[in-house]
Scaffold this motif. Structure first.
Motif, PDB file in Angstrom:
ATOM      1  N   PHE A  62      -4.493  -0.461   1.150  1.00  0.00           N
ATOM      2  CA  PHE A  62      -5.868  -0.167   1.544  1.00  0.00           C
ATOM      3  C   PHE A  62      -5.937  -0.121   3.076  1.00  0.00           C
ATOM      4  CE2 PHE A  62      -5.748  -2.607  -2.323  1.00  0.00           C
ATOM      5  CZ  PHE A  62      -6.650  -2.001  -3.185  1.00  0.00           C
ATOM      6  N   LEU A  63      -6.623   0.890   3.608  1.00  0.00           N
ATOM      7  CA  LEU A  63      -6.903   0.947   5.040  1.00  0.00           C
ATOM      8  C   LEU A  63      -8.370   0.573   5.229  1.00  0.00           C
ATOM      9  CD1 LEU A  63      -5.939   1.657   7.902  1.00  0.00           C
ATOM     10  CD2 LEU A  63      -6.757   4.000   7.503  1.00  0.00           C
ATOM     11  N   VAL A  64      -8.611  -0.560   5.900  1.00  0.00           N
ATOM     12  CA  VAL A  64      -9.962  -1.117   6.019  1.00  0.00           C
ATOM     13  C   VAL A  64     -10.363  -1.164   7.491  1.00  0.00           C
ATOM     14  CG1 VAL A  64     -11.419  -3.119   5.531  1.00  0.00           C
ATOM     15  CG2 VAL A  64      -9.583  -2.504   3.948  1.00  0.00           C
ATOM     16  N   ARG A  65     -11.579  -0.706   7.800  1.00  0.00           N
ATOM     17  CA  ARG A  65     -12.103  -0.807   9.166  1.00  0.00           C
ATOM     18  C   ARG A  65     -12.471  -2.262   9.445  1.00  0.00           C
ATOM     19  NH1 ARG A  65     -14.879   4.022   7.593  1.00  0.00           N
ATOM     20  NH2 ARG A  65     -16.745   2.770   7.171  1.00  0.00           N
ATOM     21  N   THR A  66     -12.034  -2.776  10.560  1.00  0.00           N
ATOM     22  CA  THR A  66     -12.295  -4.173  10.897  1.00  0.00           C
ATOM     23  C   THR A  66     -13.775  -4.422  11.166  1.00  0.00           C
ATOM     24  OG1 THR A  66     -10.081  -4.360  11.856  1.00  0.00           O
ATOM     25  CG2 THR A  66     -11.673  -6.059  12.452  1.00  0.00           C
ATOM     26  N   SER A  67     -14.442  -3.429  11.707  1.00  0.00           N
ATOM     27  CA  SER A  67     -15.842  -3.614  12.112  1.00  0.00           C
ATOM     28  C   SER A  67     -16.763  -3.906  10.939  1.00  0.00           C
ATOM     29  CB  SER A  67     -16.333  -2.366  12.858  1.00  0.00           C
ATOM     30  OG  SER A  67     -16.200  -1.222  12.016  1.00  0.00           O
ATOM     31  N   ASP A  68     -16.585  -3.217   9.807  1.00  0.00           N
ATOM     32  CA  ASP A  68     -17.495  -3.392   8.671  1.00  0.00           C
ATOM     33  C   ASP A  68     -16.778  -3.692   7.353  1.00  0.00           C
ATOM     34  OD1 ASP A  68     -16.305  -0.982   8.270  1.00  0.00           O
ATOM     35  OD2 ASP A  68     -18.147   0.218   8.344  1.00  0.00           O
ATOM     36  N   LEU A  69     -15.430  -3.794   7.422  1.00  0.00           N
ATOM     37  CA  LEU A  69     -14.619  -4.078   6.219  1.00  0.00           C
ATOM     38  C   LEU A  69     -14.829  -3.044   5.115  1.00  0.00           C
ATOM     39  CD1 LEU A  69     -14.849  -7.985   5.915  1.00  0.00           C
ATOM     40  CD2 LEU A  69     -13.051  -6.615   6.957  1.00  0.00           C
ATOM     41  N   LYS A  70     -15.077  -1.796   5.529  1.00  0.00           N
ATOM     42  CA  LYS A  70     -15.180  -0.689   4.570  1.00  0.00           C
ATOM     43  C   LYS A  70     -13.817  -0.023   4.403  1.00  0.00           C
ATOM     44  CE  LYS A  70     -19.622  -0.813   3.655  1.00  0.00           C
ATOM     45  NZ  LYS A  70     -20.515   0.267   4.078  1.00  0.00           N
ATOM     46  N   ILE A  71     -13.521   0.379   3.167  1.00  0.00           N
ATOM     47  CA  ILE A  71     -12.249   1.024   2.874  1.00  0.00           C
ATOM     48  C   ILE A  71     -12.325   2.482   3.305  1.00  0.00           C
ATOM     49  CG2 ILE A  71     -10.621   1.676   1.051  1.00  0.00           C
ATOM     50  CD1 ILE A  71     -11.601  -0.758  -0.520  1.00  0.00           C
ATOM     51  N   GLU A  72     -11.406   2.883   4.170  1.00  0.00           N
ATOM     52  CA  GLU A  72     -11.401   4.259   4.675  1.00  0.00           C
ATOM     53  C   GLU A  72     -10.390   5.114   3.926  1.00  0.00           C
ATOM     54  OE1 GLU A  72     -10.280   6.033   8.915  1.00  0.00           O
ATOM     55  OE2 GLU A  72     -12.181   4.908   8.928  1.00  0.00           O
ATOM     56  N   GLN A  73      -9.243   4.523   3.575  1.00  0.00           N
ATOM     57  CA  GLN A  73      -8.216   5.251   2.822  1.00  0.00           C
ATOM     58  C   GLN A  73      -7.526   4.280   1.860  1.00  0.00           C
ATOM     59  OE1 GLN A  73      -5.583   8.102   4.844  1.00  0.00           O
ATOM     60  NE2 GLN A  73      -6.705   7.666   6.758  1.00  0.00           N
ATOM     61  N   CYS A  74      -6.873   4.839   0.853  1.00  0.00           N
ATOM     62  CA  CYS A  74      -6.080   4.030  -0.090  1.00  0.00           C
ATOM     63  C   CYS A  74      -5.091   4.938  -0.790  1.00  0.00           C
ATOM     64  CB  CYS A  74      -6.988   3.332  -1.102  1.00  0.00           C
ATOM     65  SG  CYS A  74      -7.822   4.461  -2.227  1.00  0.00           S
ATOM     66  N   ASN A  75      -4.128   4.369  -1.437  1.00  0.00           N
ATOM     67  CA  ASN A  75      -3.155   5.180  -2.183  1.00  0.00           C
ATOM     68  C   ASN A  75      -3.439   5.117  -3.691  1.00  0.00           C
ATOM     69  OD1 ASN A  75      -2.344   2.614  -2.810  1.00  0.00           O
ATOM     70  ND2 ASN A  75      -0.197   2.886  -2.199  1.00  0.00           N
ATOM     71  N   HIS A  76      -2.613   5.821  -4.453  1.00  0.00           N
ATOM     72  CA  HIS A  76      -2.804   5.903  -5.909  1.00  0.00           C
ATOM     73  C   HIS A  76      -2.653   4.540  -6.584  1.00  0.00           C
ATOM     74  CE1 HIS A  76      -2.668   7.452  -9.983  1.00  0.00           C
ATOM     75  NE2 HIS A  76      -1.514   6.818 -10.162  1.00  0.00           N
ATOM     76  N   MET A  77      -1.721   3.726  -6.110  1.00  0.00           N
ATOM     77  CA  MET A  77      -1.511   2.412  -6.708  1.00  0.00           C
ATOM     78  C   MET A  77      -2.721   1.512  -6.514  1.00  0.00           C
ATOM     79  SD  MET A  77       1.291   2.415  -8.304  1.00  0.00           S
ATOM     80  CE  MET A  77       1.348   0.672  -8.637  1.00  0.00           C
ATOM     81  N   ALA A  78      -3.445   1.704  -5.388  1.00  0.00           N
ATOM     82  CA  ALA A  78      -4.660   0.917  -5.157  1.00  0.00           C
ATOM     83  C   ALA A  78      -5.734   1.278  -6.183  1.00  0.00           C
ATOM     84  CB  ALA A  78      -5.176   1.162  -3.743  1.00  0.00           C
ATOM     85  N   LEU A  79      -5.862   2.582  -6.461  1.00  0.00           N
ATOM     86  CA  LEU A  79      -6.834   3.023  -7.462  1.00  0.00           C
ATOM     87  C   LEU A  79      -6.471   2.473  -8.839  1.00  0.00           C
ATOM     88  CD1 LEU A  79      -7.223   6.765  -6.367  1.00  0.00           C
ATOM     89  CD2 LEU A  79      -8.782   4.878  -5.865  1.00  0.00           C
ATOM     90  N   GLN A  80      -5.191   2.499  -9.141  1.00  0.00           N
ATOM     91  CA  GLN A  80      -4.722   2.004 -10.444  1.00  0.00           C
ATOM     92  C   GLN A  80      -4.927   0.498 -10.562  1.00  0.00           C
ATOM     93  OE1 GLN A  80      -0.795   3.375 -11.452  1.00  0.00           O
ATOM     94  NE2 GLN A  80      -0.492   1.782 -12.989  1.00  0.00           N
ATOM     95  N   LEU A  81      -4.660  -0.228  -9.487  1.00  0.00           N
ATOM     96  CA  LEU A  81      -4.811  -1.677  -9.508  1.00  0.00           C
ATOM     97  C   LEU A  81      -6.271  -2.074  -9.711  1.00  0.00           C
ATOM     98  CD1 LEU A  81      -3.218  -4.357  -9.104  1.00  0.00           C
ATOM     99  CD2 LEU A  81      -3.899  -4.258  -6.704  1.00  0.00           C
ATOM    100  N   CYS A  82      -7.182  -1.351  -9.037  1.00  0.00           N
ATOM    101  CA  CYS A  82      -8.608  -1.672  -9.139  1.00  0.00           C
ATOM    102  C   CYS A  82      -9.277  -0.999 -10.330  1.00  0.00           C
ATOM    103  CB  CYS A  82      -9.331  -1.261  -7.859  1.00  0.00           C
ATOM    104  SG  CYS A  82      -8.779  -2.149  -6.393  1.00  0.00           S
ATOM    105  N   ASP A  83      -8.572  -0.039 -10.935  1.00  0.00           N
ATOM    106  CA  ASP A  83      -9.091   0.669 -12.115  1.00  0.00           C
ATOM    107  C   ASP A  83     -10.413   1.388 -11.810  1.00  0.00           C
ATOM    108  OD1 ASP A  83      -9.096   1.571 -14.708  1.00  0.00           O
ATOM    109  OD2 ASP A  83     -10.114  -0.206 -15.503  1.00  0.00           O
ATOM    110  N   ILE A  84     -10.452   2.080 -10.651  1.00  0.00           N
ATOM    111  CA  ILE A  84     -11.637   2.871 -10.289  1.00  0.00           C
ATOM    112  C   ILE A  84     -11.188   4.211  -9.726  1.00  0.00           C
ATOM    113  CG2 ILE A  84     -13.070   0.839  -9.811  1.00  0.00           C
ATOM    114  CD1 ILE A  84     -12.583   1.256  -6.874  1.00  0.00           C
ATOM    115  N   ALA A  85     -12.142   5.137  -9.612  1.00  0.00           N
ATOM    116  CA  ALA A  85     -11.857   6.472  -9.085  1.00  0.00           C
ATOM    117  C   ALA A  85     -11.873   6.443  -7.562  1.00  0.00           C
ATOM    118  CB  ALA A  85     -12.883   7.469  -9.602  1.00  0.00           C
ATOM    119  N   LEU A  86     -11.315   7.513  -6.946  1.00  0.00           N
ATOM    120  CA  LEU A  86     -11.213   7.581  -5.489  1.00  0.00           C
ATOM    121  C   LEU A  86     -12.577   7.568  -4.826  1.00  0.00           C
ATOM    122  CD1 LEU A  86      -9.455   7.902  -2.973  1.00  0.00           C
ATOM    123  CD2 LEU A  86      -9.549  10.390  -3.302  1.00  0.00           C
TER     124      LEU A  86
END
Length: 259
Positions: free
Chosen positions: A19-43
């Motif tokens: 996961f690529l997270v912005r430090t300022s607001d802790l929002k996810i900016e990018q992620c890979n396929h394994m992250a989507l699979q691990l969280c079981d959600i869509a992009l």
């Protein structure tokens, strides 16, 4: 530019969830396929999501990251993660801070070690069960040894008692043999004298003596037979008791080791 290419390579080829997270607001900016699979959600659900919402148990770890302000700071921890959908994951979480285009980021990498942890827990459970079983077998063996030692002591005592009874019986038989001699000698003497009796009165006298001595001999033999019968019964009871004790110990031993 080099950092962007390196980041793209990590997102594209890393076998773990990234996961690529912005430090300022802790929002996810990018992620890979394994992250989507691990969280079981869509992009589309993942991007611009608040990172702590995806893993409730990461809140403390992410709060630690906010204190890492210098570029290149790292943080790693092994913990149980709970996803927003309630899935339980045991993960090795690595966090790395860096700057890109004047913006601070946190690169979060989660390695799913759930299968390994499950095997470790299963092996630990089996080990504890084996230790408990080994302890139970050791206690059962100690009890069987104690029972056998006690039984040997009982058998030795009863063997000595039987030996003593046999000696008494032999002595009693010897003494009774002397009791037999008296009436037997009188029978023989009266029988011999009976052959040479001169008149009927004398014959009746010797016949009476033979009869009386024969009755006396019969009483002695009867008394000896009774004593022998009693001693035989006592010895039989002793043998039966010893055999029952051995059977009891054998049954106890079988019960201990079968459980």
């Amino acid at each position: 530019m080099k950092t962007e290419k390196k980041l793209d390579y990590i997102l594209a080829h890393n076998p773990d969830a990234v996961f690529l997270v912005r430090t300022s607001d802790l929002k996810i900016e990018q992620c890979n396929h394994m992250a989507l699979q691990l969280c079981d959600i869509a992009l589309e659900e993942m991007l611009n999501s608040y990172a702590p919402d995806l893993f409730t148990s990461l809140n403390e770890s992410l709060s630690i990251l906010t204190q890492l302000v210098s570029e290149g700071d790292t943080f790693s921890i092994e913990e149980v993660l709970t996803t927003a959908k309630g899935n339980i994951v045991w993960g090795q979480v690595s966090l790395y801070t860096f700057s890109l285009q004047e913006c601070n980021y946190q690169l979060i990498r989660i390695t799913d070690i759930t299968p390994m942890k499950q095997r470790e827990l299963e092996l630990k459970k089996i080990e504890l069960e084996l230790q408990q079983h080994s302890k139970e077998l050791m206690l059962a063996n100690e009890e069987v040894v104690a029972i056998n030692e006690n039984l040997e002591h009982i058998v030795e005592e009863r063997t000595n008692a039987l030996h003593h009874q046999n000696e008494q019986l032999a002595q009693y038989a010897f003494l009774n043999a002397h009791k037999i001699r008296g009436p037997l000698a009188r029978i023989l003497g009266s029988s011999y004298a009976l052959e040479y009796a001169e008149d009927e009165d004398e014959r009746q006298k010797f016949i009476h003596s033979v009869t009386k001595s024969a009755q006396e001999l019969d009483m002695v033999v009867h008394e000896m037979a009774q004593v022998l019968a009693i001693d035989d019964d006592q010895q039989e009871d002793e043998i039966i008791n010893v055999a029952e004790d051995r059977m009891t110990v054998s049954e106890k031993s079988a019960e201990k080791f079968s459980s």
